[in-house]
Design a protein around this motif. Structure first.
Motif, PDB file in Angstrom:
ATOM      1  N   ASP A 149       1.275  -1.428  -0.055  1.00 59.53           N
ATOM      2  CA  ASP A 149       0.074  -0.100  -0.120  1.00 59.53           C
ATOM      3  C   ASP A 149       0.991   1.211   0.389  1.00 59.53           C
ATOM      4  N   SER A 150       0.195   1.955  -0.359  1.00 61.53           N
ATOM      5  CA  SER A 150       0.939   3.323   0.034  1.00 61.53           C
ATOM      6  C   SER A 150       0.971   4.286   0.796  1.00 61.53           C
ATOM      7  N   ARG A 151       0.272   3.559   1.202  1.00 66.40           N
ATOM      8  CA  ARG A 151      -0.131   4.772   2.677  1.00 66.40           C
ATOM      9  C   ARG A 151      -0.721   2.758   3.591  1.00 66.40           C
ATOM     10  N   PHE A 152      -0.617   3.525   4.994  1.00 63.50           N
ATOM     11  CA  PHE A 152      -0.770   2.838   6.415  1.00 63.50           C
ATOM     12  C   PHE A 152      -1.696   2.001   6.812  1.00 63.50           C
ATOM     13  N   ASP A 153      -3.425   3.314   6.220  1.00 63.94           N
ATOM     14  CA  ASP A 153      -4.912   2.907   6.201  1.00 63.94           C
ATOM     15  C   ASP A 153      -3.974   2.226   8.401  1.00 63.94           C
ATOM     16  N   LEU A 154      -3.886   3.144   9.159  1.00 67.10           N
ATOM     17  CA  LEU A 154      -4.411   3.302  10.495  1.00 67.10           C
ATOM     18  C   LEU A 154      -5.774   3.826  10.927  1.00 67.10           C
ATOM     19  N   GLY A 155      -5.489   5.741  10.355  1.00 71.35           N
ATOM     20  CA  GLY A 155      -6.507   6.310  11.106  1.00 71.35           C
ATOM     21  C   GLY A 155      -7.151   6.670  12.451  1.00 71.35           C
ATOM     22  N   ASP A 156      -8.530   6.888  12.276  1.00 76.80           N
ATOM     23  CA  ASP A 156      -8.773   6.566  13.062  1.00 76.80           C
ATOM     24  C   ASP A 156      -9.121   5.639  14.169  1.00 76.80           C
ATOM     25  N   SER A 157      -8.939   4.752  15.118  1.00 74.15           N
ATOM     26  CA  SER A 157      -9.944   3.401  15.332  1.00 74.15           C
ATOM     27  C   SER A 157     -10.922   4.096  15.926  1.00 74.15           C
ATOM     28  N   ASN A 158     -11.279   5.276  16.673  1.00 73.83           N
ATOM     29  CA  ASN A 158     -12.428   6.026  17.063  1.00 73.83           C
ATOM     30  C   ASN A 158     -13.531   6.159  16.533  1.00 73.83           C
ATOM     31  N   LYS A 159     -13.623   6.693  15.109  1.00 80.93           N
ATOM     32  CA  LYS A 159     -14.390   6.941  14.125  1.00 80.93           C
ATOM     33  C   LYS A 159     -14.748   5.175  13.559  1.00 80.93           C
ATOM     34  N   PRO A 160     -15.748   5.419  12.587  1.00 82.62           N
ATOM     35  CA  PRO A 160     -16.639   4.242  12.572  1.00 82.62           C
ATOM     36  C   PRO A 160     -15.341   3.308  10.997  1.00 82.62           C
ATOM     37  N   ILE A 161     -14.981   2.333  10.963  1.00 79.57           N
ATOM     38  CA  ILE A 161     -14.583   2.104  10.257  1.00 79.57           C
ATOM     39  C   ILE A 161     -14.316   2.021   8.525  1.00 79.57           C
ATOM     40  N   LYS A 162     -13.201   2.900   7.844  1.00 80.15           N
ATOM     41  CA  LYS A 162     -12.761   2.669   6.126  1.00 80.15           C
ATOM     42  C   LYS A 162     -12.025   2.393   5.873  1.00 80.15           C
ATOM     43  N   ASN A 163     -11.645   2.617   4.561  1.00 89.02           N
ATOM     44  CA  ASN A 163     -10.798   2.311   3.381  1.00 89.02           C
ATOM     45  C   ASN A 163      -9.913   2.539   3.797  1.00 89.02           C
ATOM     46  N   ASN A 164      -9.235   3.235   4.716  1.00 86.55           N
ATOM     47  CA  ASN A 164      -8.336   4.261   5.088  1.00 86.55           C
ATOM     48  C   ASN A 164      -7.599   4.044   6.346  1.00 86.55           C
ATOM     49  N   SER A 165      -8.431   3.482   7.260  1.00 83.75           N
ATOM     50  CA  SER A 165      -8.409   3.090   8.521  1.00 83.75           C
ATOM     51  C   SER A 165      -8.504   2.341   9.346  1.00 83.75           C
ATOM     52  N   PHE A 166      -8.460   1.024   8.364  1.00 85.25           N
ATOM     53  CA  PHE A 166      -9.009  -0.743   8.533  1.00 85.25           C
ATOM     54  C   PHE A 166      -7.739  -1.009  10.178  1.00 85.25           C
ATOM     55  N   VAL A 167      -6.296  -0.984   9.427  1.00 86.36           N
ATOM     56  CA  VAL A 167      -5.967  -1.086  10.506  1.00 86.36           C
ATOM     57  C   VAL A 167      -6.062  -0.626  12.385  1.00 86.36           C
ATOM     58  N   GLY A 168      -5.806   0.344  12.278  1.00 88.20           N
ATOM     59  CA  GLY A 168      -6.039   0.861  13.325  1.00 88.20           C
ATOM     60  C   GLY A 168      -7.743   0.217  14.175  1.00 88.20           C
ATOM     61  N   LYS A 169      -8.138  -0.347  13.678  1.00 95.06           N
ATOM     62  CA  LYS A 169     -10.079  -1.891  14.288  1.00 95.06           C
ATOM     63  C   LYS A 169      -8.845  -2.551  14.706  1.00 95.06           C
ATOM     64  N   ILE A 170      -7.911  -3.104  13.735  1.00 92.79           N
ATOM     65  CA  ILE A 170      -7.083  -4.754  13.492  1.00 92.79           C
ATOM     66  C   ILE A 170      -6.555  -4.287  15.290  1.00 92.79           C
ATOM     67  N   ILE A 171      -5.990  -3.623  15.027  1.00 89.39           N
ATOM     68  CA  ILE A 171      -4.536  -2.971  16.276  1.00 89.39           C
ATOM     69  C   ILE A 171      -6.100  -3.112  17.646  1.00 89.39           C
ATOM     70  N   LEU A 172      -6.422  -2.318  17.226  1.00 97.34           N
ATOM     71  CA  LEU A 172      -7.469  -1.926  18.693  1.00 97.34           C
ATOM     72  C   LEU A 172      -8.891  -2.319  19.352  1.00 97.34           C
ATOM     73  N   ASP A 173      -9.343  -3.295  18.219  1.00 96.82           N
ATOM     74  CA  ASP A 173      -9.902  -4.721  18.323  1.00 96.82           C
ATOM     75  C   ASP A 173      -9.767  -5.695  18.899  1.00 96.82           C
ATOM     76  N   LYS A 174     -11.129  -5.624  20.058  1.00 98.73           N
ATOM     77  CA  LYS A 174     -10.451  -7.829  20.298  1.00 98.73           C
ATOM     78  C   LYS A 174     -11.463  -8.237  19.798  1.00 98.73           C
ATOM     79  N   PRO A 175     -10.025 -10.003  20.253  1.00 95.08           N
ATOM     80  CA  PRO A 175      -9.026  -9.525  20.284  1.00 95.08           C
ATOM     81  C   PRO A 175      -8.156  -9.773  19.354  1.00 95.08           C
ATOM     82  N   TYR A 176      -7.222  -9.545  20.725  1.00 99.46           N
ATOM     83  CA  TYR A 176      -5.829  -8.494  19.822  1.00 99.46           C
ATOM     84  C   TYR A 176      -4.767  -9.995  19.617  1.00 99.46           C
TER      85      TYR A 176
END
Length: 388
Positions: A149-176
């Motif tokens: 990817d040209s981007r990390f896609d970490l995004g703001d995991s407090n906001k609803p999941i989008k194609n530019n923030s899904f990695v933040g969800k993966i990191i912070l959602d249980k189970p880890y």
């Protein structure tokens, strides 16, 4: 086996397939058709699933898409001297909600993983990687993800999941379950400095586009260690793709993206592979052919897998020990493949995720660097991650 949410490959594609030469790939696949239903999966090693979901694309404006041109391009290629059976299971349509689509994909992937079949996902928006990852909750305790990817896609995991923030969800959602996350081909100007810093602070790995283009082999060890490989088509430079797919003048070229797909295939650990962010265009032939060739190279890689990473027989490898700043580094080289690993020592005082000596894939260059008193970066990050 409940695959009721999968719709068959379209009759137009099947009609096109009938006209292909007998040696073409399309004639050798087990295809989910309206007439014959879902094929028997007993001897299948790889299964293609299309996912027609793009509603969590940041730029979604209601557009629909199909995967027919991709299938036609892929079916028309000729297989190598392969010994794998491949199924095309058709498409997961958009659910009532995006969560419904996620659930269907997660269910399909977990069924396939339990049958030791590698799912190959072709999708709309890349947030589908989240559903792919969640399928591993019941399969394996720790997961490594590589994102091309040209981007990390970490995004703001407090906001609803989008194609530019899904990695933040993966990191912070249980189970880890995420152990390592690596991005291949990122371009600095597409990433906020905070995200670049966060990647460093979490000891995740990132390979800049320039590094990758200079020497494509540097990505082989990280792909050798991946369970899930997710490719964003926007990482490919615009000259290589059709009009709607064009994103940036800089990016990976066709040879590089196919080499990455092949490295992913050769990896014994990769158990799912996805290509995302497909945008249908009127002049779709170029993107469709590129995706077809990426699929071809991934399958080619799977056919050339060699099991060589348990090192239980000391005649199967060579062992090298070096000292770097009073730290003993132990390297292993497989006699069969010439691939290299470095040992991560077990830190007894830490409640770490790895309960034994673990071998981390590396390159011959890492050994040469260690001989020159330079600590390999992958090894350093793995040690730091274990002690978090």
């Amino acid at each position: 086996m409940n695959f009721s949410f999968l719709s068959p490959v379209s009759d137009a594609v099947l009609a096109h397939n009938e006209l292909l030469p007998e040696q073409a790939l399309g004639k050798k696949l087990k295809i989910h058709s309206a007439q014959n239903g879902i094929p028997d999966l007993d001897d299948v090693q790889l299964a293609i699933i299309g996912v027609l979901e793009n509603r969590n694309d940041l730029n979604y404006i209601g557009e629909e898409f199909q995967l027919n041109t991709i299938r036609q391009a892929f079916y028309g290629l000729y297989p190598g001297s392969w010994n794998t059976t491949i199924a095309d299971l058709g498409d997961i349509q958009k659910g009532e909600t995006v969560e419904d689509t996620y659930f269907a994909l997660k269910t399909a992937v977990s069924i396939l993983l339990k049958k030791s079949i590698i799912p190959i996902i072709i999708g709309g928006s890349q947030d589908l990687t989240y559903a792919n990852y969640r399928a591993y909750d019941v399969v394996t305790p720790m997961v490594n993800i590589v994102n091309v990817d040209s981007r990390f896609d970490l995004g703001d995991s407090n906001k609803p999941i989008k194609n530019n923030s899904f990695v933040g969800k993966i990191i912070l959602d249980k189970p880890y379950n995420l152990f390592n996350y690596a991005t291949i081909g990122y371009q600095t100007y597409f990433n906020a400095q905070e995200e670049i810093d966060l990647m460093d602070n979490l000891y995740f790995e990132s390979y800049r586009l320039g590094e990758v283009s200079k020497d494509i082999t540097i990505v082989e060890p990280v792909l050798r260690d991946a369970n899930i490989v997710s490719i964003d088509l926007n990482s490919v430079k615009s000259a290589e793709v059709s009009s709607n797919q064009k994103f940036s003048p800089n990016g990976l070229n066709g040879r590089e993206i196919c080499a990455i797909a092949r490295y992913a295939g050769i990896s014994n650990k990769v158990t799912s592979f996805g290509i995302y962010e497909y945008k249908a265009s009127k002049d779709d032939d170029m993107t469709a052919m590129l995706i077809g060739q990426m699929l071809w190279y991934f399958i080619e890689g799977v056919n050339f897998r060699v099991k060589d990473d348990d090192f239980s027989d000391d005649r199967s490898y060579q062992k090298f020990i070096t000292l770097v700043d009073d730290q003993e580094l132990i390297f292993y080289k497989s006699n069969k493949t010439g691939r290299w690993w470095i040992e991560i020592p077990f830190l007894s005082e830490v409640n770490n995720k790895l309960k034994r000596h673990t071998l981390l894939p590396c390159m011959h260059q890492d050994y040469l660097d260690a001989c020159n008193n330079k600590v390999p970066e992958r090894w350093y990050k793995a040690i730091q991650k274990n002690s978090l």
